[in-house]
Design a protein around this motif. Structure first.
Motif, PDB file in Angstrom:
ATOM      1  N   UNK A 198       0.821  -1.213   0.000  1.00 32.47           N
ATOM      2  CA  UNK A 198       0.000   0.000   0.000  1.00 32.47           C
ATOM      3  C   UNK A 198       0.852   1.259   0.000  1.00 32.47           C
ATOM      4  N   UNK A 199       0.482   2.200  -0.864  1.00 33.34           N
ATOM      5  CA  UNK A 199       1.100   3.519  -0.799  1.00 33.34           C
ATOM      6  C   UNK A 199       0.256   4.356   0.154  1.00 33.34           C
ATOM      7  N   UNK A 200       0.856   5.412   0.737  1.00 30.13           N
ATOM      8  CA  UNK A 200       0.070   6.222   1.670  1.00 30.13           C
ATOM      9  C   UNK A 200      -1.203   6.730   0.977  1.00 30.13           C
ATOM     10  N   UNK A 201      -2.315   6.644   1.653  1.00 30.24           N
ATOM     11  CA  UNK A 201      -3.554   7.163   1.086  1.00 30.24           C
ATOM     12  C   UNK A 201      -4.336   6.130   0.295  1.00 30.24           C
ATOM     13  N   UNK A 202      -3.705   5.024  -0.080  1.00 28.32           N
ATOM     14  CA  UNK A 202      -4.427   3.989  -0.810  1.00 28.32           C
ATOM     15  C   UNK A 202      -5.174   3.093   0.163  1.00 28.32           C
ATOM     16  N   UNK A 203      -6.015   2.265  -0.381  1.00 24.46           N
ATOM     17  CA  UNK A 203      -6.796   1.395   0.475  1.00 24.46           C
ATOM     18  C   UNK A 203      -6.780  -0.025  -0.078  1.00 24.46           C
ATOM     19  N   UNK A 204      -6.749  -0.980   0.859  1.00 27.00           N
ATOM     20  CA  UNK A 204      -6.855  -2.385   0.478  1.00 27.00           C
ATOM     21  C   UNK A 204      -8.035  -2.965   1.239  1.00 27.00           C
ATOM     22  N   UNK A 205      -8.901  -3.693   0.539  1.00 30.40           N
ATOM     23  CA  UNK A 205     -10.061  -4.297   1.196  1.00 30.40           C
ATOM     24  C   UNK A 205     -10.125  -5.772   0.849  1.00 30.40           C
ATOM     25  N   UNK A 206     -10.798  -6.530   1.719  1.00 32.05           N
ATOM     26  CA  UNK A 206     -11.111  -7.913   1.347  1.00 32.05           C
ATOM     27  C   UNK A 206     -12.601  -7.959   1.083  1.00 32.05           C
TER      28      UNK A 206
END
Ligand code: C2E
Ligand code: CA
Ligand code: CA
Length: 561
Positions: A196-204
């Motif tokens: 992840x880069x700052x500000x990005x989001x990862x979801x499942x």
């Protein structure tokens, strides 16, 4: 007397309570409950002020609160207190101005809401996070996506959704168990999180699906880089509960504003790109393209046509001979479905079997194929068998035994002349129930062979699970025979395995006399392939059998392809 009962009430109260000097906020009296709450002795507290039990960051709040106390009779504050062990608690502080021993004082009561607050925070967290990986869930992803889309200014600013789906996760889950499956998902989540880069989001999104949301992009290149990084980290080997595990991921990407400015559309397009990536085989990454939408529509049209095809008698079976490698004699035929579409012409099974499985149409279609193939085989000489392909979906329908029995009864074909071909996927899902079905089928006298052997995830354990009558070595190994690589070793090993287990081995997709000679030398028992004959319509079988009658030791092909 009154004083005495007041003292009793005050000290005996379970509610933490104190009297404070309104100016200095020094404690004048504290009860046991307050001492217990803060973790100081009552006498120590009498030398302290309200500031000593408040984190420094909140001192301003406390001063303002004291100021309000002087202005109104009753006052309330939600804040934090610091206990003697430096732990923090969440509190509601109630204060009321009273007269105590002829002077002004504040009667302060404290309610500890730490647990309640934590429970509420936890609930709010659960609503938006996935319990297994603690990643944001689909709902939170949607909220953030909507916000990001609203912020998107049409200039250079772009955002990307990367939709990931692990390849063959189900196989791992089914063979190694859910505990390993869960641990693998957590490990994958950790590795993706690290991308992840700052500000990005990862979801499942549930199951084995993950999604990245990346804003502030200047074009697809950055999304592409993230995709290859993600694919790369996921595919590195894992060791989970003592098992070494490998897994890949397929990725679909949609970009805003290019592929849509609306979250529903973007998610749908990313999903479509993922679908295409999956179709291309493992570990692929695809960006959305408008023609994918056209393809999806074509697929829907095909589905509509497929629903009518059975009633409209558009299906037919072709038969491809199986030849004994020692004698060259035809031992039977494999029945292969053909769809004669009124407009498209001949549609190959690869183009419709998957769709028929997804829609459940494979159940009536497979039943039809069984009936038709048995009826046809009943017309052949008694030593010839017919092989019919089964889909794992037919096992799920629960009707399979009945279909087989009906097909045999209607045609009068002895069970010993019917061979059913199954692929590994049948034992990967609901293997207990499917194994029971396989045993019952075999109990009827029907033989069972493993189709496409060697292409699955756990071919060897699959052989141990059920006493198969025949192993069909997948075409991909046969076609690679002349080209070095591991194929020769694999074919040799499978042929050897077959002969030591007393199981017949059929080589599929034999196209050249070199392959034939090699397979024969390795001790394979049967072959099938274009070298001898392509699949033919039923009416051509009699002539083929006649030509084969002399069982030519050269295995003269009936027709070269
Ligand atoms: P499969 O069971 O592995 O069938 C063999 C496929 O390989 C057939 O393709 C056949 O035409 C082709 N083939 C045979 N010899 C050669 C060769 O020498 N070279 C090459 N390149 N190909 C060869 P087809 O008929 O298109 O069938 C494809 C697949 O569709 C089958 O693979 C099977 O999985 C599925 N299928 C066909 N009929 C049925 C059916 O009735 N029910 C189910 N569930 N699946 C079916
Ligand atoms: Ca087959
Ligand atoms: Ca096959």
């Amino acid at each position: 007397m009154l004083q005495e009962s007041f003292r009793l009430l005050f000290h005996g109260s379970p509610m933490p309570t104190a009297l404070c000097d309104p100016e200095s906020l020094r404690f004048l009296v504290v009860n046991d409950a307050a001492a217990a709450l803060w973790g100081f002795s009552a006498s120590a507290l009498l030398a302290m002020t309200a500031f000593d039990i408040t984190p420094e960051a909140d001192w301003e709040d406390v001063r303002a609160f004291a100021q309000r106390d002087r202005e109104s009779a009753s006052n309330q504050r939600i804040g934090r207190h610091l206990r003697s062990d430096r732990s923090m608690i969440d509190v509601i502080v109630h204060s009321r101005a009273i007269t105590f021993r002829d002077r002004q004082a504040n009667l302060v009561t404290i309610i500890d809401v730490t647990e309640k607050q934590r429970a509420e925070t936890r609930l709010a967290h659960l609503e938006h996070h996935d319990a297994l990986t603690d990643l944001p869930n689909r709902a939170l992803f949607r909220i953030r996506l909507d916000e990001a889309l609203a912020r998107l200014n049409c200039e250079q600013d772009e955002l990307a959704i990367l939709y990931l789906d692990l390849d063959q996760f189900k196989a791992i889950n089914d063979t190694l168990g859910h505990r390993v499956g869960d641990a693998l998902l957590r490990a994958v989540a950790d590795r993706l999180r690290a991308c992840l880069r700052p500000g990005d989001m990862l979801a499942r999104f549930g199951g084995d699906e993950f999604a990245f949301l990346c804003g502030g992009l200047s074009g697809p290149d950055e999304a592409s880089k993230l995709a290859s990084l993600a694919a790369d980290v996921v595919s590195r080997p894992y060791v989970i509960q003592g098992h070494s595990v490998e897994i890949g991921t397929s990725i679909g990407v949609a970009m805003a504003p290019g592929d849509g400015r609306d979250s529903d559309l973007l998610l749908k397009n990313a999903d479509m790109a993922l679908y295409r990536a999956k179709e291309e085989g493992r570990r692929a990454c695809r960006f959305f393209e408008p023609e994918m939408d056209a393809r999806a529509q074509a697929r829907r049209r095909l589905e509509v046509d497929l629903r009518h095809a059975l009633a409209a008698s558009e299906f037919d079976l072709y038969y491809q001979p199986l030849v004994a490698l020692q004698t060259g004699a035809i031992t039977g035929f494999e029945a292969l479905l053909r769809w004669r579409h009124p407009i498209r012409g001949m549609v190959p099974p690869a183009a419709f079997i998957g769709l028929a499985e997804e829609t459940g149409l494979i159940v009536p279609l497979g039943e039809w194929a069984l009936r038709q193939a048995c009826a046809e085989a009943a017309k052949w000489p008694n030593h010839l068998k017919v092989a019919v392909n089964l889909s794992s979906v037919q096992f799920k329908s629960g009707n399979l035994i009945h279909s087989v029995l009906t097909a045999l009864a209607h045609s009068g074909l002895p069970a010993s002349r019917l061979e059913l071909e199954i692929t590994e996927s049948i034992l990967l899902v609901e293997s207990e129930a499917n194994l029971a079905t396989l045993h019952r089928l075999r109990g009827l006298g029907v033989s069972v062979s493993t189709d496409d052997f060697g292409t699955g995830y756990s071919s060897l354990s699959y052989l141990r699970a059920f006493p198969f009558d025949k192993i069909k070595i997948d075409r991909s190994f046969v076609s690679e025979l002349g080209n070095g690589g591991g194929s020769m070793a694999i074919v040799r090993a499978v042929a050897g395995l077959g002969s030591s287990l007393g199981v017949a081995t059929t080589a599929e997709g034999v196209e050249t006399s070199e392959q034939l000679a090699w397979l024969r030398a390795e001790g394979c028992t049967e072959m099938r392939g274009f070298y001898f004959s392509p699949p033919v319509p039923a009416r051509k079988i009699a002539a083929m059998l006649k030509a084969n009658e002399t069982a030519d030791p050269r295995f003269a092909p009936v027709r070269k392809h």
